[in-house]
Enzyme design. Structure first.
Site, PDB file in Angstrom:
ATOM      1  N   PRO A  39      -0.535  -0.972  39.271  1.00 30.86           N
ATOM      2  CA  PRO A  39      -0.953  -0.361  37.998  1.00 30.86           C
ATOM      3  C   PRO A  39      -0.375   1.052  37.797  1.00 30.86           C
ATOM      4  CG  PRO A  39      -2.884  -0.936  39.363  1.00 30.86           C
ATOM      5  CD  PRO A  39      -1.669  -1.395  40.102  1.00 30.86           C
TER       6      PRO A  39
ATOM      7  N   GLU B 271      -7.655  -6.322  46.073  1.00 28.27           N
ATOM      8  CA  GLU B 271      -7.594  -4.859  45.910  1.00 28.27           C
ATOM      9  C   GLU B 271      -6.149  -4.367  45.944  1.00 28.27           C
ATOM     10  OE1 GLU B 271     -10.009  -2.742  45.033  1.00 28.27           O
ATOM     11  OE2 GLU B 271     -11.092  -4.630  44.811  1.00 28.27           O
TER      12      GLU B 271
ATOM     13  N   ARG C  21      15.951 -12.802  28.843  1.00 24.74           N
ATOM     14  CA  ARG C  21      16.569 -12.903  27.515  1.00 24.74           C
ATOM     15  C   ARG C  21      17.732 -11.947  27.315  1.00 24.74           C
ATOM     16  NH1 ARG C  21      14.661  -9.921  23.561  1.00 24.74           N
ATOM     17  NH2 ARG C  21      14.710 -11.525  21.959  1.00 24.74           N
TER      18      ARG C  21
ATOM     19  N   ASP D 273      17.055  -6.283  18.082  1.00 23.98           N
ATOM     20  CA  ASP D 273      15.693  -6.240  18.613  1.00 23.98           C
ATOM     21  C   ASP D 273      15.114  -4.831  18.561  1.00 23.98           C
ATOM     22  OD1 ASP D 273      15.124  -8.810  19.315  1.00 23.98           O
ATOM     23  OD2 ASP D 273      15.803  -8.629  21.385  1.00 23.98           O
TER      24      ASP D 273
HETATM   25  N1  SAH Z   1      -7.257  -1.672  43.472  1.00 26.58           N
HETATM   26  C1  SAH Z   1      -6.220  -1.513  42.519  1.00 26.58           C
HETATM   27  C2  SAH Z   1      -6.239  -2.625  41.519  1.00 26.58           C
HETATM   28  C3  SAH Z   1      -5.842  -3.941  42.090  1.00 26.58           C
HETATM   29  S1  SAH Z   1      -5.543  -5.121  40.889  1.00 26.58           S
HETATM   30  C4  SAH Z   1      -6.355  -0.153  41.846  1.00 26.58           C
HETATM   31  O1  SAH Z   1      -7.190   0.621  42.254  1.00 26.58           O
HETATM   32  O2  SAH Z   1      -5.631   0.150  40.949  1.00 26.58           O
HETATM   33  C5  SAH Z   1      -4.704  -6.366  41.792  1.00 26.58           C
HETATM   34  C6  SAH Z   1      -3.226  -6.421  41.665  1.00 26.58           C
HETATM   35  O3  SAH Z   1      -2.874  -6.686  40.324  1.00 26.58           O
HETATM   36  C7  SAH Z   1      -2.466  -5.152  42.006  1.00 26.58           C
HETATM   37  O4  SAH Z   1      -2.243  -5.075  43.374  1.00 26.58           O
HETATM   38  C8  SAH Z   1      -1.177  -5.320  41.231  1.00 26.58           C
HETATM   39  O5  SAH Z   1      -0.251  -6.097  41.957  1.00 26.58           O
HETATM   40  C9  SAH Z   1      -1.625  -6.108  40.017  1.00 26.58           C
HETATM   41  N2  SAH Z   1      -1.790  -5.263  38.821  1.00 26.58           N
HETATM   42  C10 SAH Z   1      -2.954  -4.830  38.297  1.00 26.58           C
HETATM   43  N3  SAH Z   1      -2.756  -4.099  37.187  1.00 26.58           N
HETATM   44  C11 SAH Z   1      -1.424  -4.062  36.978  1.00 26.58           C
HETATM   45  C12 SAH Z   1      -0.588  -3.467  35.990  1.00 26.58           C
HETATM   46  N4  SAH Z   1      -1.088  -2.746  34.998  1.00 26.58           N
HETATM   47  N5  SAH Z   1       0.748  -3.646  36.099  1.00 26.58           N
HETATM   48  C13 SAH Z   1       1.262  -4.359  37.109  1.00 26.58           C
HETATM   49  N6  SAH Z   1       0.525  -4.949  38.072  1.00 26.58           N
HETATM   50  C14 SAH Z   1      -0.803  -4.809  38.022  1.00 26.58           C
END
Ligand code: SAH
Length: 253
Positions: free
Chosen positions: A88, A115, A152, A167
């Site tokens: 994230p 997690e 794409r 685009d």
């Molecule tokens: N514990 C983490 C959240 C884990 S969510 C935290 O505190 O932020 C589980 C998994 O989802 C992550 O390891 C990641 O691979 C994926 N994920 C979650 N949100 C994402 C996002 N906005 N972009 C890309 N991958 C994401």
């Protein structure tokens, strides 16, 4: 051919994606190879365990490092891929990032779950990537978004390559509005200019709309957009609240 290696505990997530529309065609044409790797196939215990508890306590489970390293090592025997991990807080995915990735031959995407992933996995990662400031339950939807945007851009995948040129974001602006038949629907009419057959005027109108829509909907993009002198003039008119017709008559188009 571009190869994607997707490391996941849910390979079935990608079935619909691989078998639909442009992506499916690209795979059939041999332009793209999607290698979904089930991390459970790289475990060594009889329960095929991919996760474990978090050191130091706290809720939830983490993906273990060993299956990920093993899968990576096997893939790298042939060719070292460019390695992404979905996080994230990673680099925000956008069209520029997609363009950069479209130039790599082999891309591996590690999809986190629970997690997240044991931090030691970062030793093999080239870039952390995020699709936005929100939390998904896994990296799979993010991997799918990334692959779709990159695929794409591969030459030969989208039938009419002109459509890539026009685009949104390709020149830092949003797209222009489009219409199809019928010419009048529920009392709403297709703009007369688009039916005029005057291609120069249509091109100018579309540029005007791109600049207008970017100014109204995504003004943040305008700062970085690649604007010509003519574009700047158009923007000046829009900012003053003037109409396309004013621009045409003032500039004798
Ligand atoms: N514990 C983490 C959240 C884990 S969510 C935290 O505190 O932020 C589980 C998994 O989802 C992550 O390891 C990641 O691979 C994926 N994920 C979650 N949100 C994402 C996002 N906005 N972009 C890309 N991958 C994401």
């Amino acid at each position: 051919m571009k190869k994607f290696h997707i490391l996941t505990i849910f390979p079935e997530f990608f079935e619909g994606f691989a078998n639909t529309g442009i992506v499916s065609k690209a795979v059939k044409k041999g332009l793209v190879y999607l290698n979904t790797v089930n991390l459970r196939d790289y475990t060594t215990d009889k329960h095929r365990t991919v996760d474990d508890v978090v050191y130091g306590g706290g809720p939830g489970m983490l993906l273990k490092p060993e299956p990920i390293f093993r899968a990576y090592e096997e893939i790298s025997k042939e060719k070292k891929p460019y390695v992404l991990i979905t996080e994230p807080w990673g680099r925000r995915f956008d069209q520029k990032f997609a363009q950069e990735l479209s130039e790599k031959d082999e891309i591996m995407i590690i999809c986190g779950r629970y997690e997240g992933v044991d931090e030691r996995v970062k030793a093999i990662v080239d870039q952390e990537v995020s699709i936005g400031d929100f939390v998904l339950s896994g990296g799979e939807p993010a991997a799918l978004v990334i692959m779709d945007a990159v695929i794409r851009l591969i030459p030969g995948v989208v039938g009419d390559e002109d459509s890539l040129r026009v685009d949104s974001f390709s020149d830092g602006l949003v797209g222009y509005p489009n219409y199809t038949r019928p010419p009048v629907f529920n009392g709403m009419e297709v703009p007369q200019i688009l039916r005029s057959g005057n291609h120069k005027l249509i091109e100018l109108w579309r540029r005007w709309k791109q600049i207008e829509n970017t100014y109204k909907k995504r003004p943040d993009l305008l700062k970085k957009a690649d604007l010509s002198e003519k574009d700047k003039k158009i923007l000046h008119y829009i900012k003053k609240g003037k109409k396309f017709e004013d621009f045409i008559s003032d500039n004798k188009v």
